[in-house]
Design a protein around this motif. Structure first.
Motif, mmCIF file in Angstrom:
data_model
loop_
_atom_site.group_PDB
_atom_site.id
_atom_site.type_symbol
_atom_site.label_atom_id
_atom_site.label_comp_id
_atom_site.label_asym_id
_atom_site.label_seq_id
_atom_site.Cartn_x
_atom_site.Cartn_y
_atom_site.Cartn_z
ATOM 1 N N SER A 126 0.790 -1.379 0.046
ATOM 2 C CA SER A 126 -0.049 0.017 0.132
ATOM 3 C C SER A 126 0.905 1.200 0.162
ATOM 4 C CB SER A 126 -0.846 0.027 1.160
ATOM 5 O OG SER A 126 -1.660 -1.165 1.376
ATOM 6 N N ASP A 162 -5.715 -4.988 -9.954
ATOM 7 C CA ASP A 162 -6.569 -4.672 -9.154
ATOM 8 C C ASP A 162 -6.406 -3.662 -8.056
ATOM 9 O OD1 ASP A 162 -9.097 -4.193 -8.065
ATOM 10 O OD2 ASP A 162 -9.834 -6.181 -7.801
ATOM 11 N N ASP A 164 -7.176 -1.037 -4.888
ATOM 12 C CA ASP A 164 -8.099 -0.503 -3.982
ATOM 13 C C ASP A 164 -7.760 0.952 -3.355
ATOM 14 O OD1 ASP A 164 -9.732 -2.618 -4.398
ATOM 15 O OD2 ASP A 164 -9.058 -3.729 -2.774
ATOM 16 N N GLU A 166 -9.085 3.738 -0.529
ATOM 17 C CA GLU A 166 -9.641 3.785 0.701
ATOM 18 C C GLU A 166 -9.549 5.165 1.265
ATOM 19 O OE1 GLU A 166 -10.293 0.793 4.467
ATOM 20 O OE2 GLU A 166 -8.363 1.285 3.836
ATOM 21 N N GLN A 177 -15.096 3.308 1.493
ATOM 22 C CA GLN A 177 -14.680 2.747 0.343
ATOM 23 C C GLN A 177 -15.308 3.539 -0.751
ATOM 24 O OE1 GLN A 177 -16.225 -1.460 1.227
ATOM 25 N NE2 GLN A 177 -14.222 -2.071 0.995
ATOM 26 N N ARG A 198 -15.780 -2.657 -2.131
ATOM 27 C CA ARG A 198 -14.695 -2.757 -2.796
ATOM 28 C C ARG A 198 -15.093 -3.022 -4.539
ATOM 29 N NH1 ARG A 198 -10.745 -5.726 -4.962
ATOM 30 N NH2 ARG A 198 -12.056 -7.573 -5.071
ATOM 31 N N ASP A 199 -13.996 -2.304 -5.058
ATOM 32 C CA ASP A 199 -14.588 -2.333 -6.596
ATOM 33 C C ASP A 199 -13.611 -3.181 -7.231
ATOM 34 O OD1 ASP A 199 -14.516 -1.717 -9.411
ATOM 35 O OD2 ASP A 199 -15.110 0.277 -9.150
ATOM 36 N N SER A 200 -14.028 -4.411 -8.007
ATOM 37 C CA SER A 200 -13.294 -5.186 -8.388
ATOM 38 C C SER A 200 -13.304 -5.539 -10.065
ATOM 39 C CB SER A 200 -13.516 -6.793 -7.934
ATOM 40 O OG SER A 200 -14.801 -6.922 -8.185
ATOM 41 N N GLU A 205 -11.699 4.442 -9.488
ATOM 42 C CA GLU A 205 -12.510 4.519 -8.323
ATOM 43 C C GLU A 205 -12.538 5.432 -7.634
ATOM 44 O OE1 GLU A 205 -10.983 1.360 -5.453
ATOM 45 O OE2 GLU A 205 -10.673 -0.188 -7.051
ATOM 46 N N TYR A 224 -4.268 -4.836 -4.590
ATOM 47 C CA TYR A 224 -5.060 -5.949 -4.158
ATOM 48 C C TYR A 224 -4.729 -7.278 -4.777
ATOM 49 C CZ TYR A 224 -9.177 -8.858 -3.266
ATOM 50 O OH TYR A 224 -10.046 -9.997 -2.886
#
Length: 235
Positions: A126, A162, A164, A166, A177, A198-200, A205, A224
């Motif tokens: 991250s 992918d 993520d 936050e 999210q 969570r967007d996959s 985003e 992710y």
């Protein structure tokens, strides 16, 4: 075909009242991704709307090059255009209006005030960015964009790497999210309001927060699921 691409910006057309024209293509993409990403006024349909989007992108590129000597990454331009858009249609994001209506003035202000970050992550790692929200802000909006690597043609799911996003309030530890749409292929499902989860599917985003409490926040970007040994850049 080409309108389904991940790393481009698809612009739908609206009339002067910001209502999407009947001839303008609606989303989602074949795998449920948000399309179009933006809408813009187009007296002659998406031809005019696309021209306004391209013209605004060119202004951003020109301004960035004047200050930095090089052209900006297209993912940065895309992130600024989406983040600076005016929310229209269903709240936050929908499959007719995308993330909102093009706002050239807001986009230029975003660029010239340096309200953007860039970074990179590997799988399961991250990176965080600190922001301070002053008193009186009506809406906090953060948009993550990255150029994803190509998928196999006609793959059921286009996303490969992918990431993520936050949002974290530092003092309380509360988190938010991104907004995600229901991609189930039925008109009732596609018309539902976005929910935080969570967007996959998307390589865009967005998180918004109405009337945020003044203070310190963090934007956390996590790898992710990224290809082994790959380093994914983002804005």
């Amino acid at each position: 075909s080409f309108k389904m691409a991940k790393n481009i910006l698809t612009v739908g057309a609206t009339d002067s009242f910001s209502v999407v024209a009947s001839l303008s293509s609606k989303g989602p993409a074949h795998d449920g991704r948000v399309k179009p990403e933006l809408v813009a006024f187009g007296e002659d349909g998406s031809s005019g709307a696309g021209a306004l989007g391209s013209g605004t992108a060119l202004l951003l590129q020109h301004s960035y090059k004047q200050s930095n000597g090089v052209l900006p990454a297209n993912s940065l331009v895309k992130a600024i255009l989406i983040n600076s858009a005016d929310d229209v249609g269903n709240a936050e994001v929908d499959y007719k209006n995308g993330y909102g209506a093009l706002n050239t003035n807001n986009a230029m202000k975003t660029l010239r005030s340096n309200r953007f970050f860039n970074g990179s992550v590997t799988n399961s790692n991250s990176q965080t960015f600190n922001i301070t929200v002053p008193v009186g802000i009506k809406k906090l909006k953060a948009t993550l964009v990255w150029n994803d690597v190509p998928a196999v043609p006609n793959a059921t799911k286009a996303l490969i790497n992918d990431l993520d996003l936050e949002l974290i309030e530092v003092s309380s530890g509360q988190t938010w999210q991104p907004w995600v749409l229901n991609s189930f292929p039925h008109i009732d499902s596609l018309g539902q309001s976005a929910k935080r989860k969570r967007d996959s599917l998307n390589n865009v985003e967005q998180i918004t927060l109405a009337d945020p409490v003044a203070g310190n926040y963090q934007l956390k970007v996590t790898g992710y699921n990224i290809l082994p040994a790959a380093l994914q850049n983002f804005h």
